[in-house]
Enzyme design. Structure first.
Site, PDB file in Angstrom:
ATOM      1  N   CYS A 114       0.855  -1.188   0.000  1.00  0.00           N
ATOM      2  CA  CYS A 114       0.000   0.000   0.000  1.00  0.00           C
ATOM      3  C   CYS A 114       0.890   1.237   0.000  1.00  0.00           C
ATOM      4  O   CYS A 114       1.811   1.331   0.815  1.00  0.00           O
ATOM      5  CB  CYS A 114      -0.891  -0.013   1.240  1.00  0.00           C
ATOM      6  SG  CYS A 114      -1.616   1.598   1.631  1.00  0.00           S
ATOM      7  N   GLU A 149       9.238   0.855 -11.601  1.00  0.00           N
ATOM      8  CA  GLU A 149       7.954   0.985 -12.296  1.00  0.00           C
ATOM      9  C   GLU A 149       6.784   1.273 -11.352  1.00  0.00           C
ATOM     10  O   GLU A 149       5.796   0.531 -11.289  1.00  0.00           O
ATOM     11  CB  GLU A 149       7.667  -0.283 -13.112  1.00  0.00           C
ATOM     12  CG  GLU A 149       8.645  -0.496 -14.248  1.00  0.00           C
ATOM     13  CD  GLU A 149       8.353  -1.731 -15.085  1.00  0.00           C
ATOM     14  OE1 GLU A 149       8.820  -1.789 -16.226  1.00  0.00           O
ATOM     15  OE2 GLU A 149       7.653  -2.646 -14.583  1.00  0.00           O
ATOM     16  N   CYS A 157      -5.173   2.252  -4.018  1.00  0.00           N
ATOM     17  CA  CYS A 157      -5.454   1.410  -2.855  1.00  0.00           C
ATOM     18  C   CYS A 157      -6.652   2.009  -2.121  1.00  0.00           C
ATOM     19  O   CYS A 157      -6.787   3.239  -2.039  1.00  0.00           O
ATOM     20  CB  CYS A 157      -4.235   1.329  -1.938  1.00  0.00           C
ATOM     21  SG  CYS A 157      -4.517   0.365  -0.432  1.00  0.00           S
ATOM     22  N   CYS A 159      -7.671   1.095   1.162  1.00  0.00           N
ATOM     23  CA  CYS A 159      -7.637   0.673   2.563  1.00  0.00           C
ATOM     24  C   CYS A 159      -7.913   1.866   3.485  1.00  0.00           C
ATOM     25  O   CYS A 159      -7.990   3.021   3.046  1.00  0.00           O
ATOM     26  CB  CYS A 159      -6.285   0.038   2.893  1.00  0.00           C
ATOM     27  SG  CYS A 159      -4.925   1.213   3.007  1.00  0.00           S
ATOM     28  N   CYS A 162      -5.272   4.635   3.410  1.00  0.00           N
ATOM     29  CA  CYS A 162      -5.411   5.548   2.275  1.00  0.00           C
ATOM     30  C   CYS A 162      -6.598   6.493   2.467  1.00  0.00           C
ATOM     31  O   CYS A 162      -6.536   7.666   2.086  1.00  0.00           O
ATOM     32  CB  CYS A 162      -5.553   4.755   0.977  1.00  0.00           C
ATOM     33  SG  CYS A 162      -4.018   3.953   0.469  1.00  0.00           S
ATOM     34  N   GLU A 303      14.703  -0.112 -20.028  1.00  0.00           N
ATOM     35  CA  GLU A 303      14.359  -1.497 -20.349  1.00  0.00           C
ATOM     36  C   GLU A 303      13.772  -1.568 -21.754  1.00  0.00           C
ATOM     37  O   GLU A 303      13.021  -0.693 -22.172  1.00  0.00           O
ATOM     38  CB  GLU A 303      13.315  -2.062 -19.374  1.00  0.00           C
ATOM     39  CG  GLU A 303      13.785  -2.298 -17.960  1.00  0.00           C
ATOM     40  CD  GLU A 303      12.698  -2.946 -17.106  1.00  0.00           C
ATOM     41  OE1 GLU A 303      11.782  -3.578 -17.683  1.00  0.00           O
ATOM     42  OE2 GLU A 303      12.762  -2.821 -15.875  1.00  0.00           O
ATOM     43  N   TRP A 311       4.166 -11.313 -21.614  1.00  0.00           N
ATOM     44  CA  TRP A 311       2.946 -10.957 -20.901  1.00  0.00           C
ATOM     45  C   TRP A 311       1.794 -10.527 -21.801  1.00  0.00           C
ATOM     46  O   TRP A 311       0.732 -10.172 -21.316  1.00  0.00           O
ATOM     47  CB  TRP A 311       3.237  -9.860 -19.875  1.00  0.00           C
ATOM     48  CG  TRP A 311       4.245  -8.835 -20.302  1.00  0.00           C
ATOM     49  CD1 TRP A 311       5.580  -8.818 -20.000  1.00  0.00           C
ATOM     50  CD2 TRP A 311       4.015  -7.673 -21.111  1.00  0.00           C
ATOM     51  NE1 TRP A 311       6.191  -7.720 -20.574  1.00  0.00           N
ATOM     52  CE2 TRP A 311       5.256  -7.001 -21.252  1.00  0.00           C
ATOM     53  CE3 TRP A 311       2.880  -7.140 -21.722  1.00  0.00           C
ATOM     54  CZ2 TRP A 311       5.410  -5.829 -21.981  1.00  0.00           C
ATOM     55  CZ3 TRP A 311       3.018  -5.966 -22.445  1.00  0.00           C
ATOM     56  CH2 TRP A 311       4.280  -5.331 -22.560  1.00  0.00           C
ATOM     57  N   GLU A 351       8.629 -14.568 -15.483  1.00  0.00           N
ATOM     58  CA  GLU A 351       9.103 -13.967 -16.732  1.00  0.00           C
ATOM     59  C   GLU A 351      10.150 -14.834 -17.432  1.00  0.00           C
ATOM     60  O   GLU A 351      10.988 -14.316 -18.164  1.00  0.00           O
ATOM     61  CB  GLU A 351       9.646 -12.562 -16.458  1.00  0.00           C
ATOM     62  CG  GLU A 351       8.565 -11.586 -16.035  1.00  0.00           C
ATOM     63  CD  GLU A 351       9.051 -10.151 -15.937  1.00  0.00           C
ATOM     64  OE1 GLU A 351       8.711  -9.356 -16.833  1.00  0.00           O
ATOM     65  OE2 GLU A 351       9.766  -9.824 -14.979  1.00  0.00           O
ATOM     66  N   LYS A 352      10.071 -16.134 -17.258  1.00  0.00           N
ATOM     67  CA  LYS A 352      11.085 -17.012 -17.853  1.00  0.00           C
ATOM     68  C   LYS A 352      11.028 -17.040 -19.376  1.00  0.00           C
ATOM     69  O   LYS A 352      12.015 -17.384 -20.028  1.00  0.00           O
ATOM     70  CB  LYS A 352      10.973 -18.425 -17.289  1.00  0.00           C
ATOM     71  CG  LYS A 352       9.639 -19.114 -17.472  1.00  0.00           C
ATOM     72  CD  LYS A 352       9.649 -20.485 -16.795  1.00  0.00           C
ATOM     73  CE  LYS A 352       8.270 -21.140 -16.837  1.00  0.00           C
ATOM     74  NZ  LYS A 352       7.324 -20.426 -15.933  1.00  0.00           N
ATOM     75  N   PHE A 353       9.881 -16.670 -19.953  1.00  0.00           N
ATOM     76  CA  PHE A 353       9.800 -16.628 -21.410  1.00  0.00           C
ATOM     77  C   PHE A 353       9.939 -15.205 -21.961  1.00  0.00           C
ATOM     78  O   PHE A 353       9.682 -14.967 -23.139  1.00  0.00           O
ATOM     79  CB  PHE A 353       8.506 -17.287 -21.894  1.00  0.00           C
ATOM     80  CG  PHE A 353       8.491 -18.773 -21.657  1.00  0.00           C
ATOM     81  CD1 PHE A 353       9.406 -19.591 -22.299  1.00  0.00           C
ATOM     82  CD2 PHE A 353       7.592 -19.337 -20.763  1.00  0.00           C
ATOM     83  CE1 PHE A 353       9.414 -20.960 -22.070  1.00  0.00           C
ATOM     84  CE2 PHE A 353       7.589 -20.701 -20.527  1.00  0.00           C
ATOM     85  CZ  PHE A 353       8.510 -21.522 -21.175  1.00  0.00           C
TER      86      PHE A 353
END
EC number: 3.2.1.23
Length: 665
Positions: A114, A149, A157, A159, A162, A303, A311, A351-353
């Site tokens: 949060c 990021e 959020c 909660c 917040c 990046e 993804w 994220e192995k692929f």
């Protein structure tokens, strides 16, 4: 821009903790072969650095930092706060964010915190302080990388922390509850408040929540995330005042106001993931220009993917030459460094692929790695380019608060969205090889010959006055439908549309006539009939002249596109969404009248971009086609990538790039 910044940076996210130490030595050899001089480390290492609240273990990070220093590779050292360890979530469950329905997110992925959790902030600050103390004088340290990021997965959020934070934020903004009631127009639907504690977050409501409540909440969440960044930055600056600090932004990322954040960073970086299924991903190119524009200085591409991501529903691989071409596209638009996620493709995890600079095979002869090596060794020739400015006489107004307001519910048409309105303007300018800056409404406009403000729905009186002065003093301004409509409190300007822009544009819009999804009508123009979509409206001329007219229904014969001489300049209005062919013709006409021209004439599909450093100019020629192309450079000049003098007619192979160095006399 960066500590000891003398060269073009090249590298990627490096996660050696995922691998046995026997692999590290091979990494160093391959990095040298690929020309890597800079890597991001420690981004997701909190659980390894701190196995419990009282224990810290920096032994692995010590080895990594020492290894990088020994091999002459700089470190973008991250603070590791992007993914809290499982023990933190278990011990402090209210550190986990809550969604709009009241469900608490679980750990097990990343960014599960949060933004207003005091426990998360306290423990993150303690970790950052220990990292700063330990590595403040390390020879590998080049830059600090805060978190990662922000707002990518959790930008809101709901909660109790917040809710209380939002109430406090509102008190600070408005001072009195009556000021809030006036700003929020709470007499509509019996929403008047008498105590701050009565105010909730704009969560799940029976129907549309108060528009200003929604906008203030978005600004509050943006401020909450930024406060976390500033907390970490301030700790780092205490120990290393001269080491640059940044976080990686995400370009056209709606929750995080880039102009707001850029003021707090030493440099701007962003993560670019264009879809290879697009021949030319203009939205990503637009994001390069936006990122550079946030501080009006070079940026780092922090990046990108060497090949495919993992993804999307279908993850296209970049065809041969595309990764290189799009990397130079970033450099052409202001990047002083090209980085990847990640160095070595992961063997396990979510994220192995996702492709790496080194593929799963580890094959040095793979196309993937050969292209990485080629690019890295070519970029060594770009030292002269680093630090140079991007040349532009044209600006597009970009305002996150306007983006938030335009896309709230209960508007005339849900088809009118911010990026979809800006992108056609940018795409036309890009294809015409016209350099573009993006400017915030608070910035000066005078240095630009032409300013475009598509979809500027939310306009302050101050900005409208600035536009009027700009045009009266000789500037060219253009906007389109549903602009100038509401003020900063989401209250409509009375007296007729387009409200704040009426006098500047010399028109009065009597009523909106949004079109049905998929419908196509026509306008009559000086270039022939053109197709239109999304929007029509009833425009009356009040000093302006018509350049195009609607052809369908009860609007037939009424103006659709107008121009208004105002002082020494001119203001244009486009009351519909025309096809790109007409928009291109119109913008070319505006640019010609404002004396804005491309640096070189080039065939369609060949981009020409310019970076300047005093009397030195760098002409980037990028062939986005799969055909050989030729460009008349108007002279013979040294070429930086291949290291030779180019003929006056420059030959570009398919997807090739050349950079001409021109010394202006």
């Amino acid at each position: 821009m960066l500590k000891k910044h003398e060269k073009f940076y090249y590298g990627g996210d490096y996660n050696p903790e995922q691998w046995d130490e026997s692999v590290w030595k091979e990494d160093m050899r391959l990095m040298k072969k690929a020309g890597v001089n800079y890597v991001s480390i420690n981004i997701f290492s909190w659980a390894r650095l701190q196995p419990d609240e009282e224990t810290y273990d920096f032994s692995t990070l010590d080895k990594i930092m020492d290894m990088l220093a020994e091999n002459g590779i700089g470190a973008d050292l991250a603070t590791a706060t992007a993914a809290p360890p499982a023990w933190l979530s278990r011990k402090y469950p209210d550190s986990l964010p809550v969604d709009k329905d009241g469900s608490r997110f679980l750990p097990g992925s990343r960014q599960h915190y949060c933004p207003n959790s005091k426990d998360y902030a306290r423990l993150a600050a303690k970790l950052v302080r220990k990292i700063a103390e330990r590595y403040k004088s390390h020879p590998a340290l080049v830059m600090w990388h805060v978190n990662n990021e922000y707002g990518c997965h959790i930008s809101e959020c709901y909660c109790d922390n917040c809710k209380k934070g939002f109430q406090t934020w509102l008190k600070e903004k408005y001072g009195t509850i009556e000021n809030l009631n006036k700003s929020w127009s709470t007499d509509f639907w019996s929403q008047r408040y008498y105590e701050w504690e009565e105010i909730c977050l704009p969560g799940k409501t029976p129907t549309f929540a108060n528009p200003m409540q929604q906008l203030d909440y978005k600004a509050f969440m943006d401020d909450s995330l930024l406060a976390l960044y500033k907390m970490e930055r301030d700790i780092l600056k205490t120990y290393t005042p001269d080491v640059p600090v940044m976080t990686n932004l995400m370009g056209l990322h709606k929750p995080v106001d880039g102009f707001h954040w850029a003021k707090e960073m030493d440099l701007v970086t962003w993560d670019a993931y264009p879809d290879p299924f697009e021949d030319i991903p203009y939205a990503q190119f637009m994001a390069h220009d936006l990122t550079r524009s946030l501080k009006k200085q070079p940026f780092l591409l922090m990046e990108q993917a060497a090949g495919a991501v993992n993804w999307r529903a279908q993850n296209a691989v970049k065809a041969p030459g595309v990764m290189r071409l799009w990397s130079y596209e970033a450099a052409a638009h202001g990047a002083d460094g090209i980085m990847f996620f990640q160095w070595r493709a992961s063997q396990g995890g979510a994220e192995k692929f996702h492709s790496g600079m080194v593929p799963h095979s580890g094959d040095e002869e793979s196309r993937n790695f050969r292209e990485v090596v080629q690019l890295g060794n070519e970029l060594k020739n770009l030292e002269k380019v680093t630090g140079s400015a991007y040349a532009s006489d044209v600006a597009i107004v970009f305002d996150w608060k306007n983006w938030w307001a335009l896309e709230l519910d209960s508007k005339p048409s849900s088809l009118v969205t911010y990026i979809k309105q800006l992108l056609p303007f940018y795409r036309v300018l890009h294809t015409q090889n016209i350099g573009v800056d993006f400017i915030h409404p608070d910035e000066a406009m005078d240095r630009y010959k032409v300013v475009f403000a598509p979809a500027s729905y939310r306009v302050t009186k101050t900005f409208a006055d600035k536009v009027k002065a700009y045009v009266e003093n000789g500037g060219y301004f253009a906007t389109n439908f549903f602009s100038g409509i509401a003020d900063e409190n989401e209250r409509v300007y009375l007296g007729g549309y387009p409200g704040a822009y009426r006098d500047i544009l010399g028109i009065y819009v009597e009523e909106f006539a949004p079109m049905k999804k998929g419908a196509v009508h026509q306008i009559r123009t000086g270039y022939g009939d053109a197709a239109i979509r999304v929007w029509e409206e009833k425009i009356h001329l009040k000093g302006a002249e018509a350049l195009a007219w609607f052809k369908d229904g009860y609007l037939a014969g009424s103006p659709a596109v107008t121009a208004h001489h105002c002082g020494k300049g001119k203001a244009y209005y486009i009351g519909t969404q025309p096809d790109e062919q007409y928009l291109s013709s119109l913008l070319k006409e505006i640019l010609k009248e404002a004396d804005v021209r491309p640096a070189l004439d080039a065939p369609r599909g060949v981009e020409v971009a310019v970076r300047k450093n005093g009397h030195e100019k760098f002409l980037f020629l990028l062939n986005h086609t799969d055909q050989v192309q030729f460009v008349d450079a108007g002279g013979t000049y040294p070429e930086l990538i291949y290291g030779r003098t180019e003929a006056e007619t420059v030959r570009l192979s398919p997807r090739d790039v050349k950079i001409l160095q021109v010394i202006e006399k």
